[in-house]
Structures are given as C-alpha cells and as structure tokens.
Design an enzyme around this catalytic site. Structure first.
Site, PDB file in Angstrom:
ATOM      1  N   GLY A  23     -16.730   1.990 -20.213  1.00  0.00           N
ATOM      2  CA  GLY A  23     -17.571   2.953 -19.500  1.00  0.00           C
ATOM      3  C   GLY A  23     -18.451   2.186 -18.547  1.00  0.00           C
ATOM      4  N   ASP A  65     -12.753   0.890 -17.668  1.00  0.00           N
ATOM      5  CA  ASP A  65     -13.162   2.253 -17.325  1.00  0.00           C
ATOM      6  C   ASP A  65     -11.917   2.969 -16.828  1.00  0.00           C
ATOM      7  OD1 ASP A  65     -16.149   3.627 -16.327  1.00  0.00           O
ATOM      8  OD2 ASP A  65     -14.267   4.535 -15.644  1.00  0.00           O
ATOM      9  N   ARG A  66     -11.866   4.280 -16.996  1.00  0.00           N
ATOM     10  CA  ARG A  66     -10.712   5.021 -16.469  1.00  0.00           C
ATOM     11  C   ARG A  66     -10.667   4.944 -14.948  1.00  0.00           C
ATOM     12  NH1 ARG A  66     -10.547  10.546 -19.939  1.00  0.00           N
ATOM     13  NH2 ARG A  66     -12.601  10.736 -18.993  1.00  0.00           N
ATOM     14  N   LYS A  90     -34.308   7.201 -30.436  1.00  0.00           N
ATOM     15  CA  LYS A  90     -34.151   7.492 -29.013  1.00  0.00           C
ATOM     16  C   LYS A  90     -34.233   9.000 -28.747  1.00  0.00           C
ATOM     17  CE  LYS A  90     -33.192   7.212 -24.641  1.00  0.00           C
ATOM     18  NZ  LYS A  90     -32.127   8.062 -24.272  1.00  0.00           N
ATOM     19  N   GLU A 146     -40.600  12.646 -24.213  1.00  0.00           N
ATOM     20  CA  GLU A 146     -40.498  12.576 -22.747  1.00  0.00           C
ATOM     21  C   GLU A 146     -40.596  13.974 -22.129  1.00  0.00           C
ATOM     22  OE1 GLU A 146     -36.999  10.314 -21.306  1.00  0.00           O
ATOM     23  OE2 GLU A 146     -36.575  12.076 -20.095  1.00  0.00           O
TER      24      GLU A 146
END
Lengths: 328, 328, 328, 328
Positions: free
Chosen positions: B7, B30-31, B192, B199
């Site tokens: 990715g 990555d693709r 996260k 946030e």
C-alpha cells in the site's frame, strides 16, 4: 365578570369567545378593526382605543393583554398603567419573559394596580379543548379572577384522576381543572417557559426517532438489514398502550397519515424564545439541561444551509490530511 | 531492517520514504504499478505481487500493510497468512477496528505468525515531522521492530520535556520519542481510535467558537452589540500564550490567513469511522461522551440539506399551533 | 509608561511585575496592604488608597483594574470615574462581561475618559510566558497603550510563523506578538469569552477521551477485550507529532506523569462565567454550540451527587415498569 | 389457538393470563416451578421441560419465548430449533437485538421453521391496558397468528381516531387496534428499539424540566427571582390541555403527588440496551440523534460518583490556573 381583551389574534380572539360562551362580558380591542368587529358579532363590546376600552371596562377594570411578547406587550402595559385606576388588574396572557413580569408587577404596584401573568398552553385547540393555564400573581387577586380561569380551563373532563391526590392537602384542586396558581409575579410565565423547553425536547426525541426509522431504508446499509417502514402505522400503534403515547405523538400520527413523506413541510424550524430562556434559567441555576439545549440547537441548525463552523472543520481536515470535502 | 510495504498511497508511500531515508530496506508493493515505480526510484525494491514480495522479503518476513480499513485490509492480511511462513510479522498500520486486530492476531497465531497493529497520527505532515505511533502486539515482537518505529517516529526533538517523567519508572521512555507500546493486539488501534474521537471533539470546539465570533457581526443583533471580528488575527493571537493553543489551531490560523471567509470549503464534513467506534466503545463501558458524540453528529448533519426529523418538527408545530415554517 | 495597577492578586501582581521588568512604572494598589508592600519591594510605587493612587498616577492617568468580575470591578470603575480626570484611561483587564464594558465605556465617555477592555489568557504561566491579550476600545487609545501591551505579551518568540501572513494586508502584525485590537469597547472581552468557551470544549474532549481509555480496563467488558492502558504515556506520545497536540494536552501529560490515577483531584469542576456567557451569546445569534454547552453542563453535573431530574427518571421507571433503581 | 409460553416472569406471565382470558390455550413453562404452578391455577397447561412442552404443544407448535435478551434467549431458541418440527413457529417476544432476530430467522428457516419477533410496550400495565406490539416476520405467518395478537393488543378502545386514516389505503387497520406488522424478521424489534430510544429522550426532557423548576427555589439565585414551585400541581396541570401531556407525564404526576421530593428514589438510572442500540443504528445510518444520545449518557453519568474525565478537568485547571477544586 367583565374583562377587557386586548389583542384579538388567534389566541386572544378564541379566549374571548370561550369567555363569552361561559357568560362573561368582554370588551374587545385590537388595532385591527376587522378583528374587533368579528368579536362584536360574537357578543363582545367593541372598543376603538385603549381609552374607549377604559370607559367601558367597569371598575375595577380587568385588562387581559394577549399580544406578542416584547416591545408591543411592554408599551401596552405601560399605556394601561397610565390610563388605569388604582385597584385595576392587568393580566399578561402572552408569552412574556418572567423577569419582565416582575418588573411590570413592581411598576403597577406603584400605582396600586395589580399584575397577574398567565402562561397558556393548548395552541389552536384551546377554544375547543380549553386552555391549560399557569398563573403568577398575588393570591387574593388570582382567587378573585377564578371565574375567568375556570371558564377558560378545560375542566376535569374525562381525563383519569391521578392516584395520590385524594385527601392530599399538599396539592391544589385547581390543577385538576387545568389551571394552577404557581406563585408570585412571573411564576406563571416561568412554569410555562419550562413547559415549552420540555416541549422542544419531547418534539426532538420523536423527530430523531422517526429519523432513525426512515433512515433504515437507506441504500447505504447492507442488504438484508434494511427495512422500509410505514411511519404512519408506527406512530399510530405507539398511541395505543405504549409508554411513549402523548398528544405530540397524536399530532405526528395525523401528519404522517396524511403524507408519510411530510413533503409539504420545510424543516426550517422556528423557535419562540421560551426554549432559549429555559436554557438561561438552567444556567443561572447550574442545572444541566442537555436535551433541552440540543433540541433548541437542532432548530437553529435547521434554518441555515451550513454553519461557518462546518467550513472551519473542512479547512482543518484539508490542513492536516489534505482531505477535500466535496459538495453533495 | 528489511520490510515489505504493502500500500503506497499518501501514508504508505511517505512512511516507506522515511524508512529508506533512515537506512532501512523496503520491498514495495501496490496494485498501482506507477506507485511502485516511483518508490523504486527512491531506492525501494519493487515487487509485482504479494508472491513476488514474499520472495524478496527475507526471513522472517516483516509485512507492513498500509491500506484503507475494511475489506481490502482483511483480504490482504488473509492472503499474507496463506503465503507467509512461521515467524513472519504482519503489521497493520492502517485505521483498522481494534476488534478486527484481535481476530487477525488469533488467525495468524494459529500459523505461528505474529501480528502487530499500529495506529499513526500526523497526516500528510508525517514524512517531515515524523509519525506519532500507538502500537499493539506481543512485547517481544514490538521490541524487535524498534528500529522501524524509531525511524518513523518524530524523536524527542525540541518539544519541551514533561515534568514528572525523569526517574519515573511507571512511564516508558519511548513515549517521548513519539511512539508507545500500548498493549496486546488491538491496543494500538484502540488508542488511535480514541485519539480520533478526541480530535473530532477538539475540532468541533474550535468550529463552534469561530461560529460565535463570526455570528457577532449579524444584522439580527442590536446595533452597538455587533462586532466585525478579524478571525485570522484571533486564531493567530490564540497561538501565542493562550490556554487553547494547539496544532489544530495552527492549521485554522493558516486557513483563515489565506481566506477569512473560507469560501473554498464546502462544509460537508466527512468522518472516517473512528469517531463512531469511539462512541460504541464508550457505550460498552457506559462512559458518557457527550462532546465526542455531538462532534460526530455535527458532521452527519453537515452532509444533508435537511433531516427528516426536522420535517417532523415542522409538522408537529403546524399541528398544535398552525405554524407554517417558511423555507428560507 | 506609568500605570496604576489596582488589584494585586495572582494575575494583577504578576502583570505588574512583568511591566516593571520591562521598565514601566507601576503605582500599585490593593485592599491587601501586604500585597502592596510585596510589589513595592519589586520596585512599584505603593498607594494606600484610590485617592492616593490618583495623586501618584501622573496625567493623564492610566488605570489598570485587575479584579474579580462583577460588583467589585463595577464599583471600582465607578469610583475611578469619580476621582479621575478627563483624558484618563481605564483598562478593565479582568474577566468582565462584554456588555458591562459597553456600559462602562459609555459612562466614562460622559466624563471624557477612555475605556479599554483586555481579556487575557495564560493563567499562572503568564509572568514567564507572557500574556495573550484581546483588546477592545478606541483605536487611538489602544495604540497609545502599545508599549504596555508589547511588554505584557509573549512576543513572537520561537513559535513558527503562520503561512499566509507575510505581505497580507488583511491581518495585523500585533497578533504575531500575542495581542490584538479586536474592536470597540467589549470586543476584547467578547473574544476572550469565546476563547474560554472553546477552552471548556477542548478540555471536555480530552476528558472524555481519557475516560474511554481508562474504562477499557473495566471488569464489565468481555475478557480479551480489556486493555490496562498507561495514560501518562498516551498523553505523552500524543504531544509528539499527533493531530491533537496542544498546551492543554501538555498539562494533562504532566498531571498524569505525576499520578496516573489523579487521586488528588476532586472532580468537582468549577466554571467561571465565560462558558455560560458564550452559550448566551450563541443563542442571541442562533448559532448551535452543542460541544461548548455540553462541556459546561458536564461541570454542573460534576458538582452534585444527583440531579433531581435523575430521581424523576427513577420514579417514571418505577411507574411504568416496576423497576427499582438500586443505590450503587 | 394453543401456544407455548416460555418464560413466566412479569411480562410472560401476564401475557399468558391475558391470552387465557381471551380463550386461548397456554402451555406454560418456566425454570421456576412456582411460576408454572401459579399459571396452571389460572388455567394453563403446565409443562416441566421444553421436551414436555413440545409434547403438549400440538402441531404445528407455536412457541412464544419471553425471556431476558441475550444468552438465555439465544440458547432457548436454539434448543427449540432442535426439538421442534418443520412448520413450527418461534416467536421472540422479549427485547432482543434485531440483528439476532435476522440470524435466528435464518437458522430456523434452514429447518423449515418460522420466526417472528415481537417488540412489546406497556410494561406492568399491559395485563390491564393491553400490549402495544410491533411485529416482524413473514406476512403469511403473522396473519396466521392474528388471533393471538388481537387478544394481547389493547384494541381500538376509547382513544380518538387519527384524522386521515379513514379510506386511506396506505395504512393498516391493525395499527388502530394496537399492533403492526412492521416488516420482515427483526423489523418488530427494530421499531421497538427506536421506541425505547425515544422513551429515553422523552423521559430526560421531563426530567430536565422538573430539574429547572425545582432549582428555581435555590438560595444561589437573587432574592425576588426565586419560586418555590409545587411540582405535583405543575405535573397535574400539564396533563390537562397542554401540548406536553403524555402517559409518562401521568406517571410523573402520580409519583410527585405521592412525594414531591421523590425521596424514595435513588436516581441511579439503569438502561436496558435498546437506547444504546438505537444510537448504534443511527450511526450506521449517519443520522444525528443528539437528544437520544444525551438521554442515554445522562443515565451512565447518574450511576457513578465521578467520572475519571472530571478528575482530568480538575487536573488541567490546576495546571493552567492553579485552581484547586474543592470537594463539596
């Protein structure tokens, strides 16, 4: 009793009619001569001015002011104070702020006049169903006006009695007829104000619930987890034996039976001041009122296309993530 | 160390670059072949498929999966599990749901492979500033990967130290370099997730504040109580010695300095899942999170013209008061 | 410049000190003689009364009033208006309500005196870091006081500049030094008020997030889905490269590093008025401020054992379901 | 019709009684033998086990499961699926999560058995007033069970008809008798779930309103702005002609008539799952439900002395302002 009704709009006009039907005498005044004429046909004594009304009012005069809250109510009460006589009673039946009542009561007391504030609920249905009234003012004066209040109120009717009231000397039998003497000047409008605050919260609770029901048909949900629900039937069934049956639900059921999409309604929802005052009162008391507040704010939000704050959010997201929010 | 990066989007690509700059070896896949080619120019070893990457990965292989959360991450981890060997380490650096991590960790453990989840914050600024990382997984494996995390993290830099950490054996020195080992599988993404929930709340607090400032110029306010405020200067001054200085405020100050009206931003605010998961986690714990929730809901509301609920409100108001809500 | 500082508490005393250090002359007055004596040691001219201060103030006199908002500030400004002379400047540096500023400015203008309102942020750290100031008042007077503001402000320091300000003539360079002239009388306190409203929202966002983190260790959650998280390290790592880094987070990190259980803190959270005023201002503007409001209400709720409303809920639940809520 | 009732608690026992009174045959089973014996006295056929019930159920058997939601309902439905025969109907009348219904329906369909979910409202009053029912399942099966639903439902009774239903072929006449067929499997519980979400919102709206009324007597308010209001009379008067009349208000009026201080109630308010599921459903749909959420969170907050988040707030305030929050 004879009573001067000032302000013959939807509320004042209907209240005057209900009083006439109960055998009271009404001196009717409004700046709109047509409204006065219509009420005269219904049996009222027409007045062409405050002064004219004064002459026809009898003594002591009873003035019922039924005008939009704010400046017009203020100047009218001031004018009555000038034209009135000691012993007169001024009733503010509108949606005034209770602190204005306290001020009005003091000003009138200086002239030996009495002030009574009446918060009413019942909307356009009051003529037929009677008006639910919350009254503030001196005890003796409120008692003197009892025939007026009794005529305007719904009366005990067929509504089942509340357990625990019989033989209970901490409660007042007038409440069961649909009116209460809540306390001194301002107390009537204060209770009515909170009533409206609650009303906003109740309405928003139903609104959000119907929103979730409606949204359950959305294409964005996984197939097999969508329901295309009949909101008119849902509102109807909840009227019958459920915990959330209420008059507001009855009204929702009517609207949804007519058109389950509610296409004729804009969704720009107005507010009339009492919601805001309720929040202010709560803050003075340091009482958390999250539901009442969020209900009011949902109305604010409903009236604009976007808040500036939402653009701030988009700008921040672009700032830290390079996200571009697409118009939809 | 050698690491396979799967990715190479904005996040994965930049992280690979930062690792290369620190002297690590990257097998890049990555693709999108173009993305692979670009990273090869930067020094990475190009891979044309997962199988190809496997051959170039070394042993044990370290896989860093940096893909959008959901199906694509799931199928990729499953594919690696098939192609991988005992002892391999699979790192999910995306924004996956922590309960998916727990599931992945169990599935990989069945094949004697290790799973590590890494939540990262820092957005598009990470390449330059370093990535703040919250890590979940087995202690031994996380320690083994330390050179990777140390290279990606911002390091102690010039940020003043927090009083009370020196000689404090309840805290971990890695936190000061910008990464923590939060706990077992899922703990990294859980922390996260809450970070993003916060946030949303922070952003909404600023957004509402700027909204109130902006609204103070409104014609609806009494003359003499209006201010036409310079939002760019206000954001700027708050950066300097005020209690509410923050990086999000820095970004707001930049956006407002460019255009105080933020005309280029739509105000249709997206959300990425973590806000919703934070609410769900809070409800599982019975923890009230009113600010985090209302911040998320403000985004939902920003993306539609009207809710159906607002029409329900209009319909009720018409029902009891004859009020007609006008489109605005 | 010479300036009379009235009120030598934590804020006034430190501001006077910072001004003395910058070479300004301070006439110091407080009802607490000890506070005056201490400041005299630091180089101030001691005053024993307002009259005494008047004599030592020079002409035109500059009065900086730094007192708790409300009655004491009001009576002090009134007293200065009586004792002062045309051309004098009265600065209210406290946390006054901006509508009081508008009233004060008018009253002083009747005597040809000037009024300036200064909202300051920075708390107990201001002496060292400098004070962030938001100023309202006549342009010419604010410019005349610039040496005062420049001395109190943090100055540009090492904080990175905001992109987009260079050569931008819609912004004011003073903002980068930590003070702004926000607008006419009241504008300074208005901006400071919104600042505090935002502050409440930010604080609550962090508080809720830490609550969710803490709650994740709860026994009520399924085993295998619990994490015993190190909050001190989480706060620390978020300071370093994350989107939610801020000064409030720095303070949280300090507190959690000292004691991750925060056992020394009661959790009965006070509010100082500005949060409430921000909500009132928002309601006057019909701006939805759900986060700011809910943050304020969380503080109200924190200060009572139970609301009466919660008992109403228990009573209803007993009424329809026979549920008995157990004390816990 | 003959029906097996499994679970003879407050809800199941009363429903069985109401069905017996309407001439239906009930095979009664509960782990509590005393509950079975009591119902046998009322005319039910006692069963000593699921197997025993199976033998007495007739064919096809109709199973009505009325158990607490969660594991016990799940294992019971699984057990019935094992013991049952093709063509049997299993009704889950409890408060199950609608996604569990979808799963149950599929599992039973694999054995050619039918699944119907019924959400009921009416609480302990259902035996007397009838049960409001929201039903999900295959159309043909729901129609076959109509005699059961008709007997349990309140019927049209004396509740005024909703305008707009006469001759309206988009609505279902069953709704006016107190039950609806909402849609396929899960739809009944989904509608009931939203019903409870609304219920929480309505309750909280009243609770907050009464809180504001009660707080108006507080010593902290200026004299002359306090009212010592009679909450029992206020609740009573609102029942009579006001916009906010409802059954929940009736219950509040009863509780307040008994004791206006509600001293017997703890205020630790439980929630039963549906509120939380409603929020989750809303988030899946991206529908803002601020009132429903804040109502749920008020219950969470009511059950703890302090949140950890409140201590975080105290700690921050100490950090930036030296404020010490006093225990109260």
């Amino acid at each position: 009793m004879r009573l001067v009704m000032i302000g013959l709009g939807r509320m004042g006009g209907n209240m005057a009619r209900r009083l006439l039907q109960a055998g009271h005498e009404i001196v009717a005044y409004d700046r709109d001569e047509g409204a006065v004429a219509k009420l005269a046909e219904a049996g009222a004594i027409a007045a062409t001015s405050l002064e004219d009304a004064r002459g026809k009012a009898g003594s002591p005069a009873i003035w019922w002011v039924m005008l939009p809250h704010g400046e017009i109510t203020d100047t009218t009460i001031t004018a009555i104070a000038e034209h009135g006589a000691a012993g007169d009673i001024v009733i503010d039946g509108g949606n005034s702020f209770y602190k204005d009542d306290i001020r009005h009561a003091r000003a009138l007391a200086d002239k030996d006049m009495h002030f009574v504030d009446v918060g009413t609920s019942g909307g356009v249905w009051g003529l037929e169903r009677g008006y639910c009234m919350m009254i503030g003012g001196p005890d003796e004066v409120v008692r003197r006006l009892d025939p007026i209040f009794a005529a305007l109120a719904p009366g005990a009717g067929t509504i089942p009695r509340t357990a625990g009231r019989d033989g209970n000397d901490t409660v007042d039998p007038r409440a069961e007829k649909g009116y209460i003497h809540a306390g001194p000047a301002g107390a009537g409008h204060f209770v009515k104000m909170v009533h409206n605050g609650i009303e906003y919260g109740l309405m928003q609770a139903y609104a959000e619930g119907f929103d979730v029901l409606k949204g359950k048909a959305s294409d964005h949900l996984p197939e097999g987890e969508r329901y295309d629900l009949n909101l008119a039937d849902i509102a109807e069934v909840w009227r019958r034996g459920s915990v959330i049956s209420s008059w507001l639900l009855d009204l929702s059921a009517q609207a949804l039976a007519k058109d389950a999409h509610l296409d004729g309604f804009s969704g720009n929802v107005a507010d009339s001041g009492e919601g805001q005052w309720t929040i202010e009162a709560a803050m003075e008391e340091a009482v958390p009122v999250n539901v009442l507040t969020t209900a009011l704010f949902a109305r604010y939000r409903s009236r604009v296309e976007h808040t500036f704050g939402e653009k701030v959010l988009s700008a921040m997201r672009f700032g830290f993530g390079g996200h571009v929010e697409m118009p939809q």
